[in-house]
Write an enzyme that holds these catalytic residues in place. Structure first.
Site, PDB file in Angstrom:
ATOM      1  CG  ASP A 162      44.137  39.785  33.736  1.00 15.54           C
ATOM      2  OD1 ASP A 162      43.731  39.486  32.598  1.00 15.54           O
ATOM      3  OD2 ASP A 162      45.345  39.829  34.044  1.00 15.54           O
ATOM      4  CB  CYS A 166      41.805  46.869  35.539  1.00 12.57           C
ATOM      5  SG  CYS A 166      41.870  45.360  36.521  1.00 12.57           S
TER       6      CYS A 166
END
Length: 833
Positions: free
Chosen positions: A442, A440
């Site tokens: 992080d 995604c």
């Protein structure tokens, strides 16, 4: 501090009315008195409900739990709020909540004065609303004219927000009986299992000297991050392709956000397909930045397909974000991959929203349940809301409105999006033998949800108690899901200092609870407190919700029950144990969590050990032989529902228990187990009786053999005696037998008439003699009977001479009868020569 009254100082009227309040718990029966004592007597130190190292620090009598209109005593310990019912003196679960499980608390005043208290000067005008992270909204009513509420709020402000992480109860309690083992060893053991090296066991020596770098034909374990220099939020050991060197891994880390480079989370033991995880690539605003080392690392996941010479497997790069969000991240240097840069790859966007959308959705769902449940925080039943009596409280328009509110919360839609993405990933791995890289932004929120759920679907080991622990520790704890930020706990900064999340006004954060506040009202202007709302988000709770949906679809595939998940999340939110403190493995190591705090896994295992498979944490329908492979739910089956064991436990506690079937099955299992034990005991007794009968039969056979031998011996003795008697007769002896075994033989000189007297029946007297007299009538008769000198014609060889065998043998013979027992005499001894 004032307004906190010791138990011994209660008014007599309050104690006397306890029996009356047991059924009602109403405000009407309370006699309000001003509390002027600030001391606490310690009368609760022996409460059975207190945990280890838990102590009561404040007490407030005559408090009302508005949700249920129940009177009681509110206690504050160093760990939680406790509410004791005035009638039963037992804990009320709804009113008992750990401090750190409180998301926010507000001083309130009722919007509308109830007719019930309209003319009552003791009406509940001092209210405190507590909003929990576990879906509950609780309102306590305090005595007017006292400082009870003020003191409780002041205590909550201090105890709910510890300045340092080791001010939490987990450090106060210590490891106790639920001691923790080193989580690094457990991570390595899981890596060894994935590599097919289960015979290897990790140890601290192996970790300290770095000798854990095992490998198989395709993958290896690297110690490149053993000091967390490569990536501070990654674990100390990483599983990577065997063809990639550590130098190339270092180069790749600079191309990924927060240095979270692509690494392997799970590998298929047969096909060689992998599920890998990372953060977003730093491709920049124009999406034109590239990294040769990153492309090589990602391409190494596309190993050759077994049975297809030269053919390489396909790679799916799954971006959990909506496409527009991925593009927007390009402005910050992030973005997403281009399929033209990565070998045999396909980019897929799942469109799952970020942590802020999940937080808002969770809040709206909580408000919906509080509004339409049976224990609303404003004390009004949902059936009486809007003046109606029909379902949902009100008319048809209110019914449709309530359904609309549930849909508008978006929670179930988010659950469905996650489940659909997970099912798609699992199908690609199981059906196409393809590898999947998930990320995604992080790589520690949505990525962790997707990767761990996909592993749960693909690997039946993760659907057991031990496998579930390994999965959580690997993908959530080791790979750096920021639990402190998401759950709302003190953070550990890189410098080692401790910081608290920024407070945010409850009026700006979430929609208000059913004690409805309007602008300008006293409630809206009252003080409030919230905990880290900027980064707080129920990501892990949402993951458990997804598991509950899978358990509903596959009720026999999981060893654990939904109740286990509820107790598990309660332990996590309470921060009673240290496993989920801090944001990363590195921070937990710096704080010495595993050595100084208790272990949630040991605690849950101890609960199960008391009842075995009949414990409420065990799934009575579990059948591992039925689901020994991957679970691939079809899209049509992914329509989620509310998780009743969690979502409805506070809002609808008196409704029909959704676990009744499980409870009945569990009771039947217990009964079956008891009957099985009784059967085993009966079979054991039958075996004992059978063994005893066999032993008796053997003894009878032995006795029969002994009896037969005795009879044969008696017959032989009788025969021998007859032979001896004939021998003695031939000698013309007088024999005297006695019972003591002596025998006297006398030989008479002259020829006499041979007579044979048969002894009479033996008397009972032991001294009675048995005698036998034998004499010869003529020598001729004797010779004819036994003389060995007779010729074959029957004549004596010396007819003119006297028989030399008469009168000169056995003279004065004295013998012992026992000698005859040992004497074997055969007829052949006396045959003629």
């Amino acid at each position: 501090m004032t307004a906190l009254r010791p138990l011994s100082g209660r008014s007599r009227s309050l104690r006397c009315s306890s029996e009356k309040m047991e059924g009602t718990g109403s405000w009407d029966v309370l006699e309000w008195t001003k509390l002027d004592s600030a001391s606490w007597s310690g009368s609760y130190s022996n409460l059975d409900c207190l945990l280890e190292s838990e102590r009561i620090i404040f007490e407030a009598c005559g408090v009302i739990l508005i949700n249920t209109d129940e009177a009681g005593t509110l206690l504050l310990s160093n760990f939680r709020i406790l509410f004791l019912s005035e009638g039963t003196r037992k804990l009320v679960p709804l009113g008992t909540i750990p401090f750190v499980a409180i998301e926010k608390f507000n001083k309130l005043a009722p919007k509308v004065q109830s007719n019930k208290y309209h003319n009552n000067e003791n009406a509940p005008t001092r209210l405190l609303q507590v909003t929990g992270k576990d879906m509950r909204i609780v309102v306590y009513g305090f005595r007017p004219g006292t400082k009870q509420r003020h003191t409780v709020v002041d205590t909550l402000l201090r105890c709910n927000k510890p300045e340092r992480v080791w001010d939490l109860y987990a450090f106060t309690c210590g490891p106790s009986q639920f001691g923790n083992t080193n989580p690094k060893e457990r991570l390595l053991n899981e890596y060894f299992r994935l590599l097919g090296k289960s015979s290897q066991r990790a140890s601290m020596n192996m970790i300290e000297d770095g000798s854990f770098t095992l490998s198989n034909d395709l993958w290896r374990i690297t110690n490149l991050n053993s000091n967390y220099d490569l990536c501070q939020s990654y674990p100390f050991a990483l599983m990577v392709p065997k063809s990639i060197s550590d130098e190339e891994l270092l180069q790749t880390s600079t191309f990924r956000a927060r240095c979270r480079l692509p690494v392997i989370s799970w590998c298929h033991p047969g096909s060689g397909a992998v599920i890998a995880r990372s953060s977003q690539p730093l491709v920049g605003l124009m999406m034109n930045m590239r990294s040769n080392s990153d492309e090589k690392l990602v391409a190494s996941f596309c190993t050759q397909l077994a049975g297809h010479k030269g053919a390489r497997r396909k790679l799916y790069i799954v971006d959990a974000r909506p496409r527009k969000n991925a593009l927007a991240n390009g402005a910050k240097g992030g973005g997403s991959e281009s399929s033209s840069n990565y070998l045999q790859s396909e980019i897929v966007f799942l469109g799952i929203d970020n942590i802020h959308a999940m937080r808002e959705s969770f809040s709206r769902l909580r408000d919906y349940l509080d509004m339409h449940g049976t224990t609303s925080s404003d004390g009004t039943s949902s059936f009486l809301r809007h003046g109606g009596w029909t379902w949902g409280g009100g008319n048809l328009s209110s019914m449709s409105a309530s359904v609309s509110v549930l849909g508008d919360s978006g929670w179930l839609s988010h659950i469905q999006s996650i489940l659909a993405g997970v099912a798609w990933i699992a199908a690609r791995v199981a059906m196409e033998s393809a590898s999947v890289l998930v990320h995604c932004s992080d790589g520690w929120d949505r990525t962790t949800q997707l990767v761990s759920l996909a592993c749960l679907l693909l690997d039946p080991y993760y659907r057991t108690f031990s496998g579930f622990q390994a999965l959580v520790e690997k993908d959530w704890l080791s790979f750096g899901h920021p639990f402190s930020d998401r759950v709302g706990m003190p953070n550990v900064s890189e410098s080692g200092n401790f910081e608290l999340p920024i407070q945010s006004s409850s009026a700006r954060s979430f929609p208000s609870s059913p004690v409805r506040q309007s602008p300008g009202s006293a409630a809206a202007q009252s003080s409030s407190s919230s905990y880290g709302l900027n980064n707080y988000s129920p990501i892990f709770l949402q993951w458990l919700d997804c598991i509950s949906q899978l358990m509903r679809m596959y009720p026999s595939a999981f060893e654990f029950s939904p109740t286990f998940l509820v107790d598990f999340i309660d332990c996590l939110l309470s921060c009673r144990f240290g496993n989920f403190l801090c944001n990363s493995e590195k921070e937990r190591q710096q704080c010495g969590i595993s050595e100084t705090c208790g272990c949630i896994w040991a605690y849950l295992a101890d609960l199960r050990s008391s009842s075995g498979t009949s414990h409420v944490h065990c799934n009575p329908f579990y059948d591992p032989s039925r689901y020994d492979g991957p679970l691939l739910p079809p899209a049509a089956a992914l329509a989620p529902t509310l998780w009743p064991q969690f979502h409805l436990r506070w809002a609808c506690p008196v409704e029909p228990n959704v676990t009744e079937t499980e409870d009945q099955c569990r009771a039947m299992t217990v009964k079956y187990s008891e009957m099985k034990k009784e059967k085993e005991e009966a079979e054991r007794k039958v075996d004992e009786l059978s063994s005893a009968m066999e032993s008796l039969n053997e003894e009878l056979l032995n006795e029969r053999d002994i009896s037969r031998a005795a009879r044969e011996s008696a017959k032989r003795a009788t025969k021998e005696r007859a032979v001896i008697s004939r021998a003695v007769q031939s000698l013309g002896c007088k024999v005297k037998f006695t019972r003591n075994g002596d025998c006297t033989v006398e030989v008479e000189d002259g020829p006499q008439k041979c007579s044979h007297s048969i002894p009479q029946k033996q008397s009972e007297d032991n001294t009675t003699d048995v005698s036998e007299s034998i004499s010869s009538v003529t020598e001729q008769n004797v010779c004819e009977a036994v003389c060995p000198l007779r010729t074959r014609e029957g004549t004596c060889r010396w007819p003119d001479a006297g028989c030399a065998r008469i009168g000169n043998q056995f003279l004065g013979l004295k013998t012992n009868f026992e000698a005859f027992d040992n004497l074997c005499v055969y007829d052949s001894y006396f045959t003629a020569e």
